[in-house]
Design a protein around this motif. Structure first.
Motif, PDB file in Angstrom:
ATOM      1  N   TYR A 697       0.389  -5.318   0.092  1.00 26.99           N
ATOM      2  CA  TYR A 697      -0.805  -4.500   0.321  1.00 26.99           C
ATOM      3  C   TYR A 697      -1.833  -4.732  -0.786  1.00 26.99           C
ATOM      4  O   TYR A 697      -1.507  -5.136  -1.898  1.00 26.99           O
ATOM      5  N   HIS A 698      -3.066  -4.489  -0.421  1.00 27.14           N
ATOM      6  CA  HIS A 698      -4.179  -4.508  -1.381  1.00 27.14           C
ATOM      7  C   HIS A 698      -5.032  -3.274  -1.137  1.00 27.14           C
ATOM      8  O   HIS A 698      -5.468  -3.026  -0.007  1.00 27.14           O
ATOM      9  N   GLN A 699      -5.253  -2.493  -2.180  1.00 25.87           N
ATOM     10  CA  GLN A 699      -6.096  -1.302  -2.095  1.00 25.87           C
ATOM     11  C   GLN A 699      -7.315  -1.461  -2.991  1.00 25.87           C
ATOM     12  O   GLN A 699      -7.201  -1.966  -4.120  1.00 25.87           O
ATOM     13  N   ASN A 700      -8.444  -0.999  -2.500  1.00 20.58           N
ATOM     14  CA  ASN A 700      -9.663  -0.965  -3.298  1.00 20.58           C
ATOM     15  C   ASN A 700     -10.214   0.455  -3.264  1.00 20.58           C
ATOM     16  O   ASN A 700     -10.595   0.954  -2.205  1.00 20.58           O
ATOM     17  N   VAL A 701     -10.214   1.117  -4.415  1.00 22.43           N
ATOM     18  CA  VAL A 701     -10.727   2.482  -4.528  1.00 22.43           C
ATOM     19  C   VAL A 701     -12.140   2.409  -5.083  1.00 22.43           C
ATOM     20  O   VAL A 701     -12.367   1.824  -6.147  1.00 22.43           O
TER      21      VAL A 701
END
Length: 1010
Positions: A697-701
């Motif tokens: 997974y890759h998350q960008n906040v």
């Protein structure tokens, strides 16, 4: 007329004969469910497909149910492949095969209702009550440690009612909460950490829920799956489903546990029979008589008891569950205790073929008596703080019961014996639901929930207390209310013979209100038996009310292409009371799964890889926890004001005034949002005995909220802005295997492995100091993890050896700081030395460590031989650091005076070796107390024996002996590297100061079923 009457009579007769015929078709169907070895399977759910009518198998794998010929019966159990058969007669047996992957397992997704795991494009993990049963702990969160891939679950303290942090796929905020959204039976509940006045510690609201009332727990790991809960779900979701009544005769279960807890290890103290003294103007070691180990008085063996009763049963139309329990656990700190009383009522009522209702009420009443501890407590009242500075050559308590002065830091024995700090909580969680099927394939659900918490706490320091002679009395009252209203509809239909679809829509309303009142009296009367809070000017009082509301409208569309390809799209619009009424945020999602093993070409591969599923998901979700925190709740407004007081000379009374708050408002503030992309695969091998789940997974906040400094000339000191970004990248791997599965012996093994790398960026000025204890030891910096330890370090030569001063002591590195990328953060340095080889220039700082582990891994083994079971869980977190404030205080020797801190081993080493200052010089070198927090823990070990039908009226008796937190393999100087003295805070992580150590616990329990 006669013909009409005859016609009517014929119709009536035909209808009656048809009814009799239908009734005649309903028969009692009985059978046995076994595994592929012929062993009976208890607890298997038998359901008539298309209805809610069902039952479960008993300990012999037997069941019976009324059904019509032609009905389809479905037998399902977690870890086994689901089997469906048609009723043709009074006997129908099932044989279930092992399914370590569990693609046929039914789960309740965020909004779309009940589906099998094979239909999902994202990961949902399910944990049964049976899997958690060997872990005889009082808290749900603690029971989940080591049970979930991608979850970092850490117990922050060793309190009898502890604080526990849960992070699914890393943090998603700085000022808010990184804990997942918590739901019980479809209702969002309050999960805000709480603490008593003056206690310094904090506890987990999930402690209010009785572990034995839980049926199963489902965990939705990331925004790609939880987007349908919009602005509340960027941290994922934990859904708790409580037990309910089953069709059949009443079933009674009595559970009783007895436990004993103790501190796992003690810190090494100063045992030297010398202390520093002034002899003829020289500071030298002089003899003393004795040293005291304060820990032996503070800590104790703590005993606990739990008793619970569960009664359930029902008919086709009405089912019920009634449960009650009492838990009483002493804390390992002397004079601390946690007592909880629970009642749980659940009723399900079928009103008609198309309409059902349910109601559930959970009531919890608990009281915590907690000796002050941790970061926010007063050092003169907190024994674990006062012993950091106390001279252990002084006798703390005399035989006549009087206490000797230990100086400004307080007497730890007196704190234990005389301070009264308690927290009382009444909590009611209730929900009401209606499920309707007005036409074929249309289902409408409505849920209304209410979560109320009323708490009051007291801190009493009696008059005449040594380090606070006048005493004090503080009271707080808190009330928290949470209202949920959620209506949703789902319609299933066929587009073609091979393409099936379902459409879901819904509307949700959430309202929260918190009321807070504080009263404090700084001096008390001399009569110790009186608790006086009168109306004099000495009384300090504060009160506040905070409230907010969130509205959400959502839709979700599912497609099923020939049961091989599944596609889901959806979105949610959220509005919130803290923003303009015209402003809303849209949270979209899309996911899909492809069952490659169901295609014809897979037949040649099937003998090697029995099933294989590809999946991918993308979605957005928000985090409003910072903006719904009372400390930041109204930051969206313009200039903020706070109440103050002034003295009216005319009346002689205090008046109320309003002044500018220190924090400026921000009308342009936005919700923090997380975008996530995940993909992976699920595979089953060895005839379903080995299951593999792999996810990346890759998350960008973005819109990350931070407090930024303002010029004092503006009238404010800070302002909350959306100024930063945060990324999370990780891998999750889960292996589940039935290594052995024969008639007498079974061996199940589960391995969970996960990595998470997070990085902060786009911070103006390159970094922000978090300023813990007035030091910039913990920072947020561009290109570094959240949070990062940053500070002074040892001066070293080219070979990495310490450069010592003229007295042979270590010293600070000095030289020039360098900002290589020009963003404002000096991430590099260059050491300088004078002609004598001694450090010169500015004091240098560098990155010293991080709080986020490189990886976590757990191993869960279960062995079963006939009726005997053995379970062992190992849990590890590797590659992170802990800032050990206790160790720093143990270094803090005052070189200019003989009145020095002498309680710990470092002082004893100096005394015995006459090397005064060797450790004291490290007090200002932060590198010296940044420790490796990596650990491997024997999280739980248990052995159980099931005695089936011991006597005529008993179904079974289960005996269990278990232990938790028994061994920790680590190199940490303090009590335990797992804790955090600041609770669930994201700003301050992995920092240890005067914290209660996590105890080791042994529990013996018995569960009797009638």
């Amino acid at each position: 007329m006669k013909k009409k009457k005859n016609y009517f009579s014929l119709v009536l007769l035909f209808a009656l004969l048809s009814f009799v015929n239908l009734q005649a078709q309903e028969i009692k169907v009985s059978g046995k469910v076994t595994d592929n070895n012929g062993e009976p399977l208890p607890g298997v759910e038998i359901v008539i497909v298309g209805t809610k009518k069902g039952t479960v198998t008993d300990f012999d794998g037997l069941y019976s149910i009324k059904a019509n010929k032609g009905d389809k019966l479905r037998a399902s159990s977690v870890g086994m492949k689901t089997v469906t058969k048609t009723v043709t007669g009074p006997t129908l047996d099932f044989v279930l095969q092992a399914d370590a992957l569990g693609l046929d397992e039914v789960v309740v997704t965020a909004q779309s209702g009940m589906v099998t795991k094979k239909q999902l494009g994202s990961v949902i993990n399910s944990v049964r009550a049976e899997d958690l049963a060997p872990r005889t702990v009082a808290n749900i969160s603690e029971a989940l440690q080591g049970a979930l891939p991608g979850a970092q679950i850490m117990r922050n303290n060793g309190s009898a009612a502890p604080s526990i942090s849960i992070r699914l796929r890393g943090p998603s905020t700085i000022l808010g909460s990184s804990d997942p959204l918590i739901m019980i039976d479809g209702m969002i509940i309050n999960n805000q950490e709480r603490s008593g006045v003056g206690s310094g510690g904090s506890s987990d609201p999930l402690s209010d829920i009785d572990m034995n009332d839980i049926d199963r727990i489902e965990v939705v790991n990331g925004p790609a799956a939880s987007a349908m809960y919009g602005s509340m779900a960027s941290n994922g979701i934990i859904q708790i489903f409580t037990k309910k009544g089953k069709t059949g005769e009443p079933s009674v279960t009595i559970t009783s546990n007895t436990s004993i807890s103790s501190v796992r290890k003690l810190k090494p103290i100063n045992t030297s029979l010398y202390k520093w003294g002034n002899v003829s103007g020289n500071i030298v070691p002089v003899p003393i008589e004795k040293r005291y180990d304060f820990q032996s008085y503070i800590f104790r063996k703590a005993y606990g008891e739990y008793t619970g009763v569960n009664v359930s049963g029902g008919t086709e139309y009405t089912s019920y569950m009634i449960a009650a329990s009492i838990l009483n656990n002493d804390g390992i700190i002397r004079n601390s205790n946690y007592n909880r009383k629970n009642i749980n009522l659940k009723l399900n009522q079928k009103i008609s073929k198309w309409l059902k209702t349910n109601v559930n009420v959970i009531y919890s009443k608990n009281k915590t008596i907690e000796i002050p501890y941790g970061s926010n407590s007063d050092y003169v009242l907190a024994p674990l703080q006062s012993i950091l500075f106390a001279d252990n050559s002084i006798k703390p308590k005399n035989e006549d019961g009087t206490y000797n002065s230990m100086g400004w830091q307080g007497n730890p024995y007196e704190s234990i014996d005389r301070v009264d700090a308690n927290l009382n909580i009444d909590r009611v969680i209730t929900n009401f639901g209606i499920q309707a099927k007005p036409i074929d394939n249309l289902k409408i659900d409505y849920t209304f929930g209410y979560d109320y918490t009323g708490s009051n706490s007291k801190l009493l320091v009696p008059y005449g207390f040594g380090a606070d002679h006048d005493g004090r009395l503080d009271h707080t009252d808190n009330k928290y209310q949470n209202f949920n209203s959620h209506i949703k509809a789902n319609y299933n239909y066929d587009l073609t013979d091979n393409i099936k679809a379902s459409t879901g829509v819904g509307y949700q309303y959430l309202y929260d209100k918190k009321m807070y009142n504080f009263q404090g009296k700084p001096t008390l009367p001399i009569f110790s038996n009186l608790e006086v809070m009168d109306g004099t000017n000495e009384i300090k009082s504060t009160s506040s009310i905070f409230e907010y509301a969130i509205w959400g409208t959502w839709f979700q569309q599912n497609f099923n292409f020939d049961k091989k390809l599944f596609l889901t799209i959806g979105g949610r619009w959220d509005k919130a009371s803290m923003f303009d009424s015209s402003e809303n945020t849209f949270y979209p999602k899309i996911s899909g799964s492809l069952i490659l093993s169901d295609f014809d070409f897979w037949q040649n591969i099937e003998k090697y890889i029995n099933s294989f599923k590809l999946r991918a998901a993308w979605g957005k979700a928000g985090n409003m926890s910072a903006l719904t925190n009372p400390g930041y709740l109204y930051t969206y407004e313009g200039s903020l004001y706070m109440s103050d007081s002034y003295y009216d000379n005319h009346s002689g009374n205090n008046g109320v005034a309003y002044i500018l708050d220190y924090t400026d408002g921000n009308k342009d503030i936005k919700t923090e949002v997380t975008k996530e992309l995940e993909f992976g695969f699920d595979a089953a091998l060895l005839n379903g005995k080995l299951g593999i789940e792999f996810t990346m997974y890759h998350q960008n906040v973005y819109n990350l909220l931070l407090a930024t400094a303002k010029a004092y000339s503006s009238g404010y000191s800070k302002k909350i802005n959306n100024v930063g970004t945060l990324t999370n990248d990780g891998i999750e791997i889960s292996l589940n295997s039935k290594l052995m599965d024969n008639k007498n012996f079974k061996w199940d093994i589960g391995i969970n492995y996960s990595t998470n790398k997070n990085e902060v960026n786009n911070i103006d000025g390159g970094f922000v100091s978090l300023n813990v204890f007035g030091n910039d030891n913990s920072i947020l910096a561009n290109g570094y993890p959240l949070t990062t330890f940053y500070g002074t370090f040892y001066a070293t030569d080219s070979n990495g050896n310490w450069v010592l001063d003229n007295n042979g002591n270590p010293q600070l590195a000095k030289g020039t700081m360098i900002d290589k990328d020009g963003d404002g953060f000096t991430e590099s340095y260059e050491q300088h030395f004078d002609v004598n080889g001694q450090p010169t220039g500015d004091v240098l700082k560098k990155v010293l460590g991080k709080t986020n582990p490189d990886y976590t891994i757990s191993l869960n083994n279960t062995f079963k031989y006939k009726n005997l079971s053995f379970n062992i869980v190992l849990d590890a977190a590797q590659g992170y650091n802990v800032l050990d404030w206790d160790k720093r205080m143990a270094y803090s020797l005052q070189l200019s005076s003989t009145s020095i801190f002498t309680g710990w081993e470092f002082a004893g080493n100096e005394l015995d070796n006459n090397t005064r200052g060797w450790y004291g010089k490290r007090f200002g070198i932060y590198e010296s107390f940044i420790e490796d927090g990596s650990y491997v823990k024997l999280r739980n070990v248990s052995i159980s024996y099931n005695w089936n039908k011991p006597i005529k009226y008993l179904k079974s008796i289960q005996f269990t002996l278990s232990g938790s937190n028994l061994i920790s393999w680590d190199n940490y100087w303090g009590y335990d590297p797992e804790g955090n003295s600041w609770g669930k805070s994201n700003l301050v992580r992995s920092q240890d100061y005067a914290n209660i150590p996590i105890p080791k616990t042994y529990t013996f329990g018995a569960k009797i079923k009638f």
